[in-house]
Design a protein around this motif. Sequence first.
Motif, PDB file in Angstrom:
ATOM      1  N   CYS A  11      -8.746   9.963   7.789  1.00 10.52           N
ATOM      2  CA  CYS A  11     -10.078   9.645   8.350  1.00 10.52           C
ATOM      3  C   CYS A  11     -10.132   8.176   8.775  1.00 10.52           C
ATOM      4  O   CYS A  11     -10.657   7.839   9.848  1.00 10.52           O
ATOM      5  N   GLU A  12      -9.575   7.315   7.935  1.00 10.02           N
ATOM      6  CA  GLU A  12      -9.635   5.871   8.209  1.00 10.02           C
ATOM      7  C   GLU A  12      -8.864   5.493   9.474  1.00 10.02           C
ATOM      8  O   GLU A  12      -9.142   4.464  10.090  1.00 10.02           O
ATOM      9  N   ALA A  13      -7.884   6.335   9.855  1.00 10.23           N
ATOM     10  CA  ALA A  13      -7.094   6.056  11.067  1.00 10.23           C
ATOM     11  C   ALA A  13      -8.008   5.822  12.267  1.00 10.23           C
ATOM     12  O   ALA A  13      -7.711   5.002  13.142  1.00 10.23           O
ATOM     13  N   ALA A  14      -9.131   6.522  12.311  1.00  7.72           N
ATOM     14  CA  ALA A  14     -10.055   6.365  13.440  1.00  7.72           C
ATOM     15  C   ALA A  14     -10.658   4.959  13.461  1.00  7.72           C
ATOM     16  O   ALA A  14     -10.915   4.394  14.533  1.00  7.72           O
TER      17      ALA A  14
ATOM     18  N   ALA B 186      -1.816   1.583   5.257  1.00  6.13           N
ATOM     19  CA  ALA B 186      -1.993   0.132   5.164  1.00  6.13           C
ATOM     20  C   ALA B 186      -3.422  -0.259   5.565  1.00  6.13           C
ATOM     21  O   ALA B 186      -4.036  -1.126   4.932  1.00  6.13           O
ATOM     22  N   GLY B 187      -3.956   0.400   6.598  1.00 10.49           N
ATOM     23  CA  GLY B 187      -5.302   0.074   7.080  1.00 10.49           C
ATOM     24  C   GLY B 187      -6.361   0.330   6.012  1.00 10.49           C
ATOM     25  O   GLY B 187      -7.244  -0.503   5.775  1.00 10.49           O
ATOM     26  N   LEU B 188      -6.267   1.479   5.349  1.00 12.39           N
ATOM     27  CA  LEU B 188      -7.249   1.790   4.303  1.00 12.39           C
ATOM     28  C   LEU B 188      -7.078   0.851   3.109  1.00 12.39           C
ATOM     29  O   LEU B 188      -8.069   0.398   2.516  1.00 12.39           O
ATOM     30  N   ALA B 189      -5.827   0.524   2.776  1.00 13.53           N
ATOM     31  CA  ALA B 189      -5.575  -0.380   1.643  1.00 13.53           C
ATOM     32  C   ALA B 189      -6.191  -1.749   1.891  1.00 13.53           C
ATOM     33  O   ALA B 189      -6.813  -2.338   1.002  1.00 13.53           O
ATOM     34  N   LEU B 190      -6.038  -2.226   3.110  1.00 14.08           N
ATOM     35  CA  LEU B 190      -6.590  -3.546   3.440  1.00 14.08           C
ATOM     36  C   LEU B 190      -8.105  -3.551   3.249  1.00 14.08           C
ATOM     37  O   LEU B 190      -8.672  -4.466   2.651  1.00 14.08           O
ATOM     38  N   LYS B 191      -8.740  -2.479   3.738  1.00 10.36           N
ATOM     39  CA  LYS B 191     -10.196  -2.396   3.630  1.00 10.36           C
ATOM     40  C   LYS B 191     -10.627  -2.373   2.148  1.00 10.36           C
ATOM     41  O   LYS B 191     -11.576  -3.022   1.755  1.00 10.36           O
ATOM     42  N   LYS B 192      -9.879  -1.610   1.345  1.00 11.80           N
ATOM     43  CA  LYS B 192     -10.204  -1.532  -0.087  1.00 11.80           C
ATOM     44  C   LYS B 192      -9.991  -2.875  -0.759  1.00 11.80           C
ATOM     45  O   LYS B 192     -10.785  -3.311  -1.601  1.00 11.80           O
TER      46      LYS B 192
ATOM     47  N   ALA C 209       0.855  -1.195   0.000  1.00 15.09           N
ATOM     48  CA  ALA C 209       0.000   0.000   0.000  1.00 15.09           C
ATOM     49  C   ALA C 209       0.880   1.230   0.000  1.00 15.09           C
ATOM     50  O   ALA C 209       1.906   1.261   0.687  1.00 15.09           O
ATOM     51  N   VAL C 210       0.492   2.239  -0.747  1.00 14.01           N
ATOM     52  CA  VAL C 210       1.314   3.452  -0.807  1.00 14.01           C
ATOM     53  C   VAL C 210       0.443   4.683  -1.040  1.00 14.01           C
ATOM     54  O   VAL C 210      -0.573   4.615  -1.729  1.00 14.01           O
TER      55      VAL C 210
END
Length: 334
Positions: free
Chosen positions: A118-121, A310-316, A79-80
């Motif tokens: 935003c996704e950090a939350a 990385a967190g947002l990439a995983l969700k996507k 993820a980048v």
Amino acid sequence: MAEPVVLGIETSCDETSAAVLRGRTILSNIVLSQDEIHAPYGGVVPELASRQHIRSIEPIVRESLDRAGIGLEEIDLFAVTRGPGLIGSLLVGLCFAKGLAYYFKKPLVGIDHLEAHCEAAFLENPDIPLPALALLVSGGHTSLYIIDAPLSFRILGRTRDDAAGEALDKVAKFLGLGYPGGPAIEKGARGGDNRVFAFALPRTKDRSLDFSFSGLKTAAIKHIREKSLSADSPALADFLACFEEAVARALIRNLTAAADTCEPRALILCGGVARNTRLRTRFHEYAGRAGLPAFVPSPRLCTDNAAMIAGLALKKFEAGADCGPALDLDAFAR
Ligand code: KG4
Ligand code: ZN
């Protein structure tokens, strides 16, 4: 199936960061700040930032893997950050991530830096009720988002001039308090009386939810000139407390207006300035009055970091996003 292992890379501005997640669990989140390099200039110098990313990217990625106890061959997903940010800085992370994904024949997800804030939350609180209203306050951006559904970030308002963090950084620079200015202002404001200096809050005539911080910045500089304030003035703590208070109130005023119109079920405060104690306090006070659950990521997830990428990439990825071909990904400045 075992939870995917994700390597995230973030180089959008002046932090080189790499993180390894197993599912939503953060195994490592290494952030190398360039503060010392940019401090003499009172702000980020883009050319110096990209050169430093080139030096740091390989050791930082290596350290994130070592701390996590993970080998590159175990990474399931790369993820980048693609943008927005400084184009030269972004390209360093993007090219590095492309190389890894290509070599290991693994998917690569390009991430919007602001959505990741935003996704950090959600990394720490996956079950935040939706729709959630997010106030993102950083050095480059100040925006309101409504998150109606997972991965759906709709912008409601943004700054028309300076970002809130930028205004803090510029006033700190003017006073010679150092860079980054937000933490310096927070420290200097401690014990100050927030009622001594008057600041008129910005107004937008068209009832929009956009922000404006250049007026507050100019008013601050006017006070500094008129009262001959400097880094060692006795009145400095009062002045900084008043300025910090005005910035926090301007932010919460628009959050309140947005919540009145879109009736969210939860509130989020995120971005580097969300580390500020006064802002967090005003945010929680408002949430209490509104009877809404309120979420602020822990401090290290507020400022730029690769775990949020990385967190947002995983969700996507789990939602079936198109993750290839990796070599087509491009950076975007804004
Ligand atoms: O999100 P971030 O790390 O980078 C951008 O995406 O811009 O935010 C950096 C901003 C800077 O303006 C910095 O002064 C501000 O966050 N900041 C703070 C605090 N810590 C960082 N502002 C106020 N109080 C703090 N404690
Ligand atoms: Zn940021």
